[in-house]
Write a protein that holds these residues in place. Sequence first.
Motif, PDB file in Angstrom:
ATOM      1  N   UNK A 293      11.690   3.080  11.847  1.00 37.31           N
ATOM      2  CA  UNK A 293      11.009   3.441  10.596  1.00 37.31           C
ATOM      3  C   UNK A 293       9.940   2.414  10.216  1.00 37.31           C
ATOM      4  N   UNK A 294      10.299   1.148  10.267  1.00 35.50           N
ATOM      5  CA  UNK A 294       9.398   0.101   9.773  1.00 35.50           C
ATOM      6  C   UNK A 294       8.621  -0.606  10.877  1.00 35.50           C
ATOM      7  N   UNK A 295       9.090  -0.483  12.120  1.00 35.31           N
ATOM      8  CA  UNK A 295       8.464  -1.214  13.214  1.00 35.31           C
ATOM      9  C   UNK A 295       8.866  -2.678  13.261  1.00 35.31           C
ATOM     10  N   UNK A 296       9.775  -3.092  12.366  1.00 38.29           N
ATOM     11  CA  UNK A 296      10.266  -4.469  12.377  1.00 38.29           C
ATOM     12  C   UNK A 296      11.374  -4.630  13.414  1.00 38.29           C
TER      13      UNK A 296
ATOM     14  N   UNK B  59      12.450  11.150   1.929  1.00 34.36           N
ATOM     15  CA  UNK B  59      11.174  10.950   2.615  1.00 34.36           C
ATOM     16  C   UNK B  59      10.331   9.900   1.883  1.00 34.36           C
ATOM     17  N   UNK B  60      10.341   9.966   0.558  1.00 34.10           N
ATOM     18  CA  UNK B  60       9.633   8.952  -0.226  1.00 34.10           C
ATOM     19  C   UNK B  60      10.287   7.586  -0.042  1.00 34.10           C
ATOM     20  N   UNK B  61      11.611   7.582   0.000  1.00 34.61           N
ATOM     21  CA  UNK B  61      12.321   6.317   0.239  1.00 34.61           C
ATOM     22  C   UNK B  61      11.928   5.689   1.565  1.00 34.61           C
ATOM     23  N   UNK B  62      11.815   6.520   2.595  1.00 32.37           N
ATOM     24  CA  UNK B  62      11.390   6.012   3.912  1.00 32.37           C
ATOM     25  C   UNK B  62       9.968   5.465   3.852  1.00 32.37           C
ATOM     26  N   UNK B  63       9.108   6.188   3.118  1.00 34.71           N
ATOM     27  CA  UNK B  63       7.722   5.735   2.971  1.00 34.71           C
ATOM     28  C   UNK B  63       7.664   4.386   2.262  1.00 34.71           C
ATOM     29  N   UNK B  64       8.510   4.229   1.257  1.00 34.32           N
ATOM     30  CA  UNK B  64       8.565   2.962   0.524  1.00 34.32           C
ATOM     31  C   UNK B  64       8.966   1.819   1.448  1.00 34.32           C
TER      32      UNK B  64
ATOM     33  N   UNK C 227       6.136   0.964   3.847  1.00 36.77           N
ATOM     34  CA  UNK C 227       5.053   0.276   3.136  1.00 36.77           C
ATOM     35  C   UNK C 227       5.452  -1.165   2.815  1.00 36.77           C
ATOM     36  N   UNK C 228       6.678  -1.343   2.369  1.00 37.55           N
ATOM     37  CA  UNK C 228       7.185  -2.681   2.072  1.00 37.55           C
ATOM     38  C   UNK C 228       7.125  -3.574   3.305  1.00 37.55           C
ATOM     39  N   UNK C 229       7.516  -3.030   4.448  1.00 38.35           N
ATOM     40  CA  UNK C 229       7.490  -3.804   5.694  1.00 38.35           C
ATOM     41  C   UNK C 229       6.079  -4.291   5.996  1.00 38.35           C
ATOM     42  N   UNK C 230       5.086  -3.418   5.766  1.00 36.74           N
ATOM     43  CA  UNK C 230       3.679  -3.814   5.991  1.00 36.74           C
ATOM     44  C   UNK C 230       3.274  -4.937   5.035  1.00 36.74           C
ATOM     45  N   UNK C 231       3.669  -4.822   3.770  1.00 34.06           N
ATOM     46  CA  UNK C 231       3.331  -5.860   2.782  1.00 34.06           C
ATOM     47  C   UNK C 231       3.933  -7.201   3.200  1.00 34.06           C
TER      48      UNK C 231
END
Length: 368
Positions: free
Chosen positions: A207-210, A254-259, A262-266
């Motif tokens: 999901x996050x790529x981390x 789906x919004x939770x996953x998007x959050x 996005x958090x991971x990118x920040x």
Amino acid sequence: MSTNADFLLSIVNAMGVFALVTIAYAYILKYTQTGLLRSTLFGLMFGTGACLAIANTTEFVPGLFIDPRAVMLALAGPFGGLLAAGLAAAMTCALRLHDGGLGAHAGVMNILATAALGVLFAKLVIGERRPIRFMQMLALGFLSNVPLLFILAVPVSNAPELFLRAIGPLTVADTIGVLVLGKVLCDACSLHRKQERLAVEARTDPLTGLSNRRDFERRLQPLLASAYASVSPVSLLVIDVDHFKAVNDTFGHETGDTVLAWMADVIRQHVRNGDLVSRYGGEEIVVAMPGAYGREASIVAERIRRVIEEKGQLDSTGRRRITVSVGVSTAIAEFATLFSAADEALYAAKARGRNQVVMSGSGLSEAA
């Protein structure tokens, strides 16, 4: 032995060279990273293959040799890149000039033209599309014979006759060689990419790529050992989304996953080079900061918290926002100790009203 028999023997020997090149190619892909070293090794590999082809050459007339060197030179560009093709061509030219003879200079021009055709074909025809298709490989095989026209430049009276005698067997040998070796190298590339993809999937949160938890702990161990040996601290940030269940319940998973993505990118954008970031579980993201004392770690944590609060708008009114709580610990200790302290600090941040950074009381705040 007749010239045709010698030529057939050289083709048989070339098959053995092809096998060695295939093995070497697979090892280079496996044990090197994309870059100068890999390109140089590919160049040495293709160059050695071409030189071995010359070593098993057939002498049509004194000073005029034919062999399947073109296979290696034509494939160097598509499978090794510009540097590999240039290095392979240089090695082959040096050997051809060393062998001398009437056709030496024409042979050098043939070598350079074949390598250049491979590079141009890779750039203009193949591009980034992989794997290389059969018809593309067949076209490259035929093109690799175009430089045979340099035979006409050999300073002998019967150059056209020699060209006509050589063009048939060499066209067949080079085209089949490019098809066979090219297919094997394509398969080696495909297998390598598949293994790389599986390795990435095994260590990455999709999901996050981390890094996932297992990969994070594996990569952290040598950093902790190094920090212990040099008496240098490691700081740990445990970042947790406030009221994440309410976000999922109100806006959907789906919004939770998007959050989370996005958090991971920040977080990636605001940590230092060399810090380790992992989705450790659920909505919890962990950052390990080797060499960072508590003050520096807290500044980074506060910056992340502030950016998420400022930009984490959940609805058009801006009233519903994403916020995070962060626990920070700093110590020269094992991971379990670091994590336990940061986790306690995180719970303290939640208890104090969320959307804040709390530093573990037992941490090292700054260098002495």
